[in-house]
Every structure is written in C-alpha cells, then in structure tokens.
Design an enzyme around this catalytic site. Sequence first.
Site, PDB file in Angstrom:
ATOM      1  N   SER A   7      36.844  45.450  36.712  1.00 55.29           N
ATOM      2  CA  SER A   7      38.012  44.658  36.336  1.00 55.29           C
ATOM      3  C   SER A   7      37.595  43.444  35.520  1.00 55.29           C
ATOM      4  O   SER A   7      36.840  42.593  35.999  1.00 55.29           O
ATOM      5  CB  SER A   7      38.738  44.180  37.592  1.00 55.29           C
ATOM      6  OG  SER A   7      39.613  43.133  37.257  1.00 55.29           O
ATOM      7  N   HIS A  32      38.991  48.261  33.703  1.00 57.40           N
ATOM      8  CA  HIS A  32      40.244  47.921  34.393  1.00 57.40           C
ATOM      9  C   HIS A  32      40.756  46.582  33.849  1.00 57.40           C
ATOM     10  O   HIS A  32      40.046  45.579  33.873  1.00 57.40           O
ATOM     11  CB  HIS A  32      39.974  47.825  35.890  1.00 57.40           C
ATOM     12  CG  HIS A  32      41.185  47.637  36.748  1.00 57.40           C
ATOM     13  ND1 HIS A  32      41.985  48.676  37.171  1.00 57.40           N
ATOM     14  CD2 HIS A  32      41.727  46.514  37.286  1.00 57.40           C
ATOM     15  CE1 HIS A  32      42.967  48.215  37.939  1.00 57.40           C
ATOM     16  NE2 HIS A  32      42.841  46.894  38.020  1.00 57.40           N
ATOM     17  N   ASP A  34      43.700  43.803  34.161  1.00 57.53           N
ATOM     18  CA  ASP A  34      44.758  43.297  35.034  1.00 57.53           C
ATOM     19  C   ASP A  34      45.724  42.418  34.253  1.00 57.53           C
ATOM     20  O   ASP A  34      45.361  41.352  33.759  1.00 57.53           O
ATOM     21  CB  ASP A  34      44.139  42.484  36.183  1.00 57.53           C
ATOM     22  CG  ASP A  34      43.457  43.380  37.203  1.00 57.53           C
ATOM     23  OD1 ASP A  34      44.115  44.315  37.697  1.00 57.53           O
ATOM     24  OD2 ASP A  34      42.265  43.151  37.489  1.00 57.53           O
ATOM     25  N   MET A  36      49.081  40.223  34.436  1.00 56.08           N
ATOM     26  CA  MET A  36      49.933  39.512  35.416  1.00 56.08           C
ATOM     27  C   MET A  36      50.882  38.572  34.680  1.00 56.08           C
ATOM     28  O   MET A  36      50.485  37.921  33.714  1.00 56.08           O
ATOM     29  CB  MET A  36      49.061  38.697  36.370  1.00 56.08           C
ATOM     30  CG  MET A  36      47.981  39.509  37.059  1.00 56.08           C
ATOM     31  SD  MET A  36      47.106  38.541  38.283  1.00 56.08           S
ATOM     32  CE  MET A  36      45.760  39.648  38.705  1.00 56.08           C
ATOM     33  N   HIS A  65      46.419  47.800  34.475  1.00 61.58           N
ATOM     34  CA  HIS A  65      47.139  47.605  35.739  1.00 61.58           C
ATOM     35  C   HIS A  65      48.197  46.520  35.530  1.00 61.58           C
ATOM     36  O   HIS A  65      47.867  45.337  35.439  1.00 61.58           O
ATOM     37  CB  HIS A  65      46.118  47.192  36.820  1.00 61.58           C
ATOM     38  CG  HIS A  65      46.709  46.917  38.155  1.00 61.58           C
ATOM     39  ND1 HIS A  65      45.979  46.325  39.170  1.00 61.58           N
ATOM     40  CD2 HIS A  65      47.947  47.146  38.669  1.00 61.58           C
ATOM     41  CE1 HIS A  65      46.751  46.198  40.237  1.00 61.58           C
ATOM     42  NE2 HIS A  65      47.950  46.677  39.964  1.00 61.58           N
ATOM     43  N   MET A  67      50.859  44.178  36.667  1.00 58.15           N
ATOM     44  CA  MET A  67      51.456  43.475  37.810  1.00 58.15           C
ATOM     45  C   MET A  67      52.526  42.559  37.229  1.00 58.15           C
ATOM     46  O   MET A  67      52.374  41.334  37.157  1.00 58.15           O
ATOM     47  CB  MET A  67      50.377  42.696  38.564  1.00 58.15           C
ATOM     48  CG  MET A  67      49.454  43.610  39.374  1.00 58.15           C
ATOM     49  SD  MET A  67      47.885  42.853  39.787  1.00 58.15           S
ATOM     50  CE  MET A  67      46.986  43.176  38.273  1.00 58.15           C
ATOM     51  N   MET A 136      46.714  49.489  46.538  1.00 65.12           N
ATOM     52  CA  MET A 136      46.150  48.130  46.545  1.00 65.12           C
ATOM     53  C   MET A 136      45.566  47.840  47.927  1.00 65.12           C
ATOM     54  O   MET A 136      46.225  48.034  48.945  1.00 65.12           O
ATOM     55  CB  MET A 136      47.233  47.089  46.228  1.00 65.12           C
ATOM     56  CG  MET A 136      47.673  47.033  44.771  1.00 65.12           C
ATOM     57  SD  MET A 136      46.343  46.748  43.572  1.00 65.12           S
ATOM     58  CE  MET A 136      45.721  45.139  44.078  1.00 65.12           C
ATOM     59  N   GLY A 141      47.127  39.822  42.593  1.00 67.74           N
ATOM     60  CA  GLY A 141      47.255  38.472  42.036  1.00 67.74           C
ATOM     61  C   GLY A 141      45.925  37.800  41.730  1.00 67.74           C
ATOM     62  O   GLY A 141      45.813  37.064  40.756  1.00 67.74           O
ATOM     63  N   GLY A 143      41.355  38.038  42.076  1.00 65.28           N
ATOM     64  CA  GLY A 143      40.123  38.716  42.439  1.00 65.28           C
ATOM     65  C   GLY A 143      39.467  37.994  43.613  1.00 65.28           C
ATOM     66  O   GLY A 143      39.915  36.910  44.023  1.00 65.28           O
ATOM     67  N   ASP A 174      41.968  49.285  44.705  1.00 62.51           N
ATOM     68  CA  ASP A 174      41.734  48.053  43.950  1.00 62.51           C
ATOM     69  C   ASP A 174      41.833  46.868  44.909  1.00 62.51           C
ATOM     70  O   ASP A 174      42.878  46.655  45.533  1.00 62.51           O
ATOM     71  CB  ASP A 174      42.796  47.963  42.847  1.00 62.51           C
ATOM     72  CG  ASP A 174      42.659  46.745  41.948  1.00 62.51           C
ATOM     73  OD1 ASP A 174      41.647  46.024  42.054  1.00 62.51           O
ATOM     74  OD2 ASP A 174      43.576  46.540  41.131  1.00 62.51           O
TER      75      ASP A 174
HETATM   76  C1  DX5 Z   1      43.882  41.905  41.944  1.00 64.44           C
HETATM   77  C2  DX5 Z   1      43.441  42.790  40.824  1.00 64.44           C
HETATM   78  C3  DX5 Z   1      42.107  43.385  40.976  1.00 64.44           C
HETATM   79  C4  DX5 Z   1      40.952  42.398  41.066  1.00 64.44           C
HETATM   80  C5  DX5 Z   1      39.896  43.018  41.916  1.00 64.44           C
HETATM   81  O1  DX5 Z   1      45.244  41.703  41.890  1.00 64.44           O
HETATM   82  O2  DX5 Z   1      44.360  43.868  40.662  1.00 64.44           O
HETATM   83  O3  DX5 Z   1      41.844  44.359  39.968  1.00 64.44           O
HETATM   84  O4  DX5 Z   1      40.401  42.084  39.823  1.00 64.44           O
HETATM   85  O5  DX5 Z   1      38.903  42.076  42.137  1.00 64.44           O
HETATM   86  P1  DX5 Z   1      37.914  42.158  43.404  1.00 64.44           P
HETATM   87  O6  DX5 Z   1      37.115  43.437  43.256  1.00 64.44           O
HETATM   88  O7  DX5 Z   1      37.082  40.932  43.277  1.00 64.44           O
HETATM   89  O8  DX5 Z   1      38.781  42.189  44.637  1.00 64.44           O
HETATM   90 ZN    ZN Z   2      43.815  45.560  39.304  1.00 66.04          ZN
END
Ligand code: DX5
Ligand code: ZN
Length: 225
Positions: A7, A32, A34, A36, A65, A67, A136, A141, A143, A174
């Site tokens: 990601s 990946h 993300d 948001m 992804h 969100m 999930m 939201g 990492g 994820d």
């Molecule tokens: C969180 C994201 C994830 C995040 C995962 O909302 O969708 O993709 O980047 O990060 P880690 O692996 O650090 O949990």
């Molecule tokens: Zn993600």
Amino acid sequence: MIKISPSILSSDFSNLEQEIQSLAAADADWIHIDVMDGCFVPNITLGAPIVKAIRPHTVRIFDVHLMIRDPLAYIKDFTAAGADVITFHIESDSDVGATIDAIKVGGAIPSLSIKPATPAEAVFPYLDRLGMVLVMSVEPGFGGQSFMPVSIDKIRAIRQEADRRGLDLMIQVDGGIDSTTITKCAAAGADCFAVGSAVFKAADRAAAIHAMRAAAEKVFRSDLD
Ligand code: DX5
Ligand code: ZN
C-alpha cells in the site's frame, strides 16, 4: 497465486515515482492505492490525477481501494487513469450493482469490500459478479493499526461460499498484515494481501515481500474443511 499488494499509503508521497519503482523492483505483485475522501473515512489521501501520474512508471497491476462515499461517481475517472482492480465499499452510498457494472464497462476488475462490523454474508448476493472481495481487518482510514482477528472467520465464510458456487474469486485482506497475521488469513482462504507498514518499515522490502508470500503459499486454504 498469492499476491502481495504493498500500500503506497505508507510511502513517501514527495517521491512517488521512486517508491513505485522500488516496489516493482522488490517483486511486489500489485500496487495497492488507498483513495480516501474525508467523508467515508476521516482522512484524505489522493485521487485519480495521482493514479494517472504514476501509471507510466510501472506495468504492475494498480489495485485501487476506494474509501469514498460515492464511488459510482468516480469509477470512470479511475478506469481512465489506469486502475486495473477497483475495490469499493458496500457501506458506501452508491448502488452496488450499478458500481460493479461501471467498473466492468471501464475494463477493470470489480471488487467489493466490507468493514470489520459488516458480516461476510453481505457480499453473497454479488459474489457471482465480482473478481475479488476485500475483507478489511482494521477500520479503514489509516495505516499502522492492529489486525482484527474477526476478519478470519469472514474470509473462511466467503471462501467456502465461493467454492460452493464454483467461483474463481480472489479474497484480499487489508490492515495489520505482517508475516504472522498473513498465515492466519491465507489458511482461511485469502490469496491477496494489501500490506503497508510491514513492507515500508522493513529494511529490505524485497525480503519482506518474499517472506510474506512464501508464508502464505505454505498454508493457503489449510484451515478449510
Ligand atoms: C487502511 C488502508 C490500508 C493500509 C494498510 O484504511 O486501506 O491499505 O494502508 O496499512 P497497514 O498494513 O500498515 O495496516
Ligand atoms: Zn487499502
């Protein structure tokens, strides 16, 4: 068969070209991304113009992804920007069937995601029309959060239902994935892993990706009846 999708949420956003190339060099299967919107989740990241800007820098699959509150309104932008797999949330405001159709029309693989509080059965009505389901394992939201074990039974339930229907469905997990949690998810039938911190904090990204992929391959589906 097993896919590791680092990601870029955890990457250096001032240097995305180099980060993408470093992930490809480290043998990442997918990238990946993300997205948001500050409404569906309490964080804002990036949009289709950034996906378009980084697209020329790798041939790896872009695993986007979303969100965001209204994914249907933005599917065209993301397919035009070069997304290969597009995941959106069943908890969003868009019509699920129409969003799946829009992703297919744009030439991408449709994927539906569930948050930790949403039951596995919520995706069952759509399974035959999907290429992937994303379970999930943290609240979306941010990492760096801890893996929620509640996701494991949901992965197993979705894999069993896909098997029962004879579907070739990918199941992604994820959130909080590392070399320990990946084995529990793979054993339950997950074959695709979005990984942030465990790749970006590693001194050797290639070694981290190879170790996780090998660990998952070893136990894939071993926890299914
Ligand atoms: C969180 C994201 C994830 C995040 C995962 O909302 O969708 O993709 O980047 O990060 P880690 O692996 O650090 O949990
Ligand atoms: Zn993600």
